[in-house]
Write a protein that holds these residues in place. Structure first.
Motif, mmCIF file in Angstrom:
data_model
loop_
_atom_site.group_PDB
_atom_site.id
_atom_site.type_symbol
_atom_site.label_atom_id
_atom_site.label_comp_id
_atom_site.label_asym_id
_atom_site.label_seq_id
_atom_site.Cartn_x
_atom_site.Cartn_y
_atom_site.Cartn_z
ATOM 1 N N TYR A 277 -1.426 2.953 -2.318
ATOM 2 C CA TYR A 277 -1.828 2.650 -3.468
ATOM 3 C C TYR A 277 -1.508 3.673 -5.167
ATOM 4 N N GLY B 261 -6.229 -11.401 7.809
ATOM 5 C CA GLY B 261 -5.954 -10.326 6.082
ATOM 6 C C GLY B 261 -6.665 -8.391 6.470
ATOM 7 N N GLY B 262 -6.535 -7.854 5.332
ATOM 8 C CA GLY B 262 -6.525 -6.304 5.276
ATOM 9 C C GLY B 262 -7.814 -6.249 4.818
ATOM 10 N N GLY B 263 -7.317 -4.773 3.767
ATOM 11 C CA GLY B 263 -9.041 -4.673 3.491
ATOM 12 C C GLY B 263 -10.319 -3.947 3.412
ATOM 13 N N LEU B 264 -9.750 -3.234 4.912
ATOM 14 C CA LEU B 264 -10.946 -2.155 5.345
ATOM 15 C C LEU B 264 -11.076 -1.118 4.278
ATOM 16 N N HIS C 141 -5.048 -18.222 7.478
ATOM 17 C CA HIS C 141 -4.718 -17.135 6.603
ATOM 18 C C HIS C 141 -5.998 -16.986 5.954
ATOM 19 N N SER D 123 -10.694 -6.065 -0.910
ATOM 20 C CA SER D 123 -9.599 -4.656 -0.503
ATOM 21 C C SER D 123 -10.885 -4.094 -1.101
ATOM 22 N N GLN D 124 -10.666 -2.539 -1.453
ATOM 23 C CA GLN D 124 -11.839 -2.204 -1.385
ATOM 24 C C GLN D 124 -12.412 -2.759 -2.609
ATOM 25 N N GLU E 45 3.479 -6.695 6.445
ATOM 26 C CA GLU E 45 2.936 -7.541 5.546
ATOM 27 C C GLU E 45 3.871 -7.606 3.973
ATOM 28 N N HIS F 247 -7.954 -13.316 3.667
ATOM 29 C CA HIS F 247 -7.905 -12.079 2.693
ATOM 30 C C HIS F 247 -8.825 -11.664 1.907
ATOM 31 N N PHE G 201 -3.630 -4.548 7.803
ATOM 32 C CA PHE G 201 -4.610 -3.429 6.779
ATOM 33 C C PHE G 201 -3.556 -3.041 6.201
ATOM 34 N N GLY G 202 -3.995 -2.437 4.691
ATOM 35 C CA GLY G 202 -3.386 -1.462 3.741
ATOM 36 C C GLY G 202 -3.269 0.068 3.141
ATOM 37 N N ARG G 203 -4.785 0.022 3.115
ATOM 38 C CA ARG G 203 -4.910 1.591 2.273
ATOM 39 C C ARG G 203 -5.951 2.427 3.373
ATOM 40 N N ARG H 134 -2.750 -20.187 3.956
ATOM 41 C CA ARG H 134 -4.080 -19.057 3.466
ATOM 42 C C ARG H 134 -5.261 -19.972 2.489
ATOM 43 N N ALA I 21 0.841 -1.053 0.017
ATOM 44 C CA ALA I 21 -0.162 0.019 -0.052
ATOM 45 C C ALA I 21 0.719 1.043 0.011
ATOM 46 N N ASP J 85 3.733 -13.034 2.651
ATOM 47 C CA ASP J 85 2.022 -13.612 1.784
ATOM 48 C C ASP J 85 2.911 -14.102 0.218
HETATM 49 C C1 LIG Z 1 -3.220 -5.944 -0.862
HETATM 50 C C2 LIG Z 1 -3.348 -7.410 0.449
HETATM 51 C C3 LIG Z 1 -3.856 -6.499 1.548
HETATM 52 C C4 LIG Z 1 -3.806 -5.421 2.246
HETATM 53 O O1 LIG Z 1 -5.439 -4.652 1.095
HETATM 54 P P1 LIG Z 1 -6.312 -3.452 1.991
HETATM 55 O O2 LIG Z 1 -7.170 -3.316 1.131
HETATM 56 O O3 LIG Z 1 -4.505 -2.398 1.833
HETATM 57 O O4 LIG Z 1 -5.596 -2.640 3.540
HETATM 58 C C5 LIG Z 1 -3.523 -7.212 3.119
HETATM 59 N N1 LIG Z 1 -3.379 -8.545 2.742
HETATM 60 C C6 LIG Z 1 -3.286 -9.553 1.975
HETATM 61 C C7 LIG Z 1 -2.525 -10.905 0.954
HETATM 62 C C8 LIG Z 1 -2.986 -8.665 0.771
HETATM 63 O O5 LIG Z 1 -2.930 -9.423 -0.496
#
Ligand SMILES: *Cc1c(COP(=O)(O)O)cnc(C)c1O
Length: 453
Positions: free
Chosen positions: A390, A246-249, A204, A209-210, A86, A206, A287-289, A155, A68, A109
């Protein structure tokens, strides 16, 4: 210093200061990006506050998804706030180590880990999430009976379905990530893997994401928890050490409100996967974004304006090189644009519908189409909020456009704005040095052993 949110008022203040200090300059520095480090700290605090427990007490480790925003000073800032990282490539792993993350707080990952990458990760004690049955076999071979220092998980693709953006949805029935949990025979095969591999102790997932709704993400986690419970029931308490959720919020790109919040997601997790918080499993997040997007923005000069077919167009220096997803997929990734005068002050004129174009040589290089904004003129600045993740940190090399400078922003003790260099601007005249020609002799550079890495 308490953080002032990075809203329109603070963006204007930072921009004025950046112009005054010539970090933006209509001749020298046409595009620059800013990361609000106070905002990052506040967002990390919000994440820690939302989840029950902490790394010290209950085994919750929050890692930042390096893709991210992989700039080392940004990663170092997050490491300083007690986060983990991560990573998904050797390059991200190298950057995470350079940023000072201890190996035990790094999670690796990737669906394509090589033998060499896995060996390195196991040697370092970096946590690894295997993406497939083949990778589990490969890890077993590499371990050769040794007990790894690394936490190793598998995963799962919980196959709960996709969100609004197909390219961001990782839990569809045919997604390339993870072991598809509901495909015939896979549950049994996974159970056998836990029976065979004593080193395998994490699960694991995930979901995406968005574009993924919170309840979809939480339902994905619920499936992973349910599977962990199945392993626990078969092989005993403690067989599964933890769950990496995972992330993805998702992030709100429409205005300055931070929504959804980490707290809202935790509520969904409590509703769908209550056992996650009952203490039986350690928890890792990725989490990233949601940690970076709203803490960054970029600003670019308008070089020219024109009109075509009755449509006013502002040609700016920010385009596909720093807003790749928005340019190629504008409906999925709309961005706000704010109009400022050459001093950085927000323009307040009557809105006029106009296109905001980038500098690249293809017609689709537009940051926004038909957008109502005060009329832009040459020498004005456009601000692009919500781009801390990103965007400028993940540049696209089209047209040999250089990477812009990135500055860290903090509020200093007097309430003033202080800048640090997060990434210096790339000099377009030096880009050719990476190519295979000796810049002095103009001769091709011969291939030597090791060049093909
Ligand atoms: C991209 C990714 C994330 C982060 O996703 P965000 O939408 O940025 O929070 C976390 N885990 C894995 C495995 C990913 O590929």
């Amino acid at each position: 210093m308490t953080a002032v949110p990075l809203d329109a008022v603070r963006r204007e203040r930072v921009l004025q200061e950046a112009v005054r200090r010539r970090l933006l300059d209509p001749e020298q520095s046409l595009l620059a990006a800013f990361v609000d480090l106070d905002g990052v700290a506040a967002t990390v605090r919000a994440l820690h506050d939302a989840f029950p427990g902490s790394p010290e007490v209950r085994g919750v480790l929050h890692t930042f998804a390096a893709k991210a925003n992989c700039l080392v000073p940004v990663l170092a800032e997050l490491a300083g706030h007690g986060m983990g990282c991560e990573v998904a490539t050797a390059g991200e792993l190298a950057r995470a180590l350079a940023a000072g993350f201890p190996a035990e707080r790094i999670v690796f990952d990737s669906p394509a880990k090589t033998r060499a990458e896995l060996e390195r990760a196991l040697e370092l004690g970096v946590a690894v999430n295997a993406d497939s049955f083949q990778e589990l076999e490969r890890i077993d071979g590499l371990l050769g009976g040794r007990v790894p220092a690394s936490r190793i998980g598998v995963r799962l693709n919980c196959q709960v379905g996709g969100g609004a953006i197909a390219a961001m949805s990782t839990a569809t029935s045919t997604s390339k990530f993870g072991v598809p949990l509901t495909d015939p025979g896979n549950r049994e095969r996974l159970m056998r893997a836990f029976d065979t591999y004593p080193w395998l102790s994490w699960v694991h997932t995930h979901t995406g994401s968005q574009g993924c709704p919170l309840d979809l993400m939480a339902r994905g986690v619920a499936q992973a928890v349910e599977f962990a419970d199945q392993v626990t029931a078969a092989f005993g308490e403690g067989r599964i050490a933890g769950i990496d959720i995972g992330g993805g919020l998702p992030v709100n790109f429409a205005d300055d409100e931070v929504t959804p919040t980490f707290g809202m997601y935790v509520e969904q997790l409590r509703a769908h996967a209550p056992r996650l918080f009952e203490g039986g499993y350690a928890v890792v997040t990725e989490f990233g974004r949601s940690l970076l997007a709203k803490n960054g923005f970029m600003a670019a000069y308008v070089e020219y304006t024109k009109s075509a077919g009755g449509r006013p167009i502002a040609v700016t220096h920010a385009g596909v090189q720093v807003a790749t997803r928005t340019v190629f997929s504008p409906d999925a990734w709309p961005l706000r644009i704010e109009a400022h005068d050459p001093s950085g002050t927000a323009k307040r004129g009557r809105p006029v519908r106009q296109d905001i174009a980038g500098p690249a040589c293809f017609a689709g290089d537009l940051l926004a189409r038909d957008r109502a904004l005060p009329a832009l003129e040459p020498g004005d600045l456009v601000v692009v909020p919500d781009t801390g993740a990103y965007y400028f940190s993940t540049p696209f090399r089209y047209n040999s456009l250089p990477e812009p400078a990135v500055y860290g922003v903090r509020t200093d003790a007097d309430g003033g704005v202080a800048f640090t260099v997060v990434r210096p601007a790339q000099d377009p005249w030096q880009l050719s040095e990476q190519d295979g020609v000796d810049p002095l002799s103009q001769d091709p550079v011969p291939v030597r052993a090791g060049d093909a890495r």
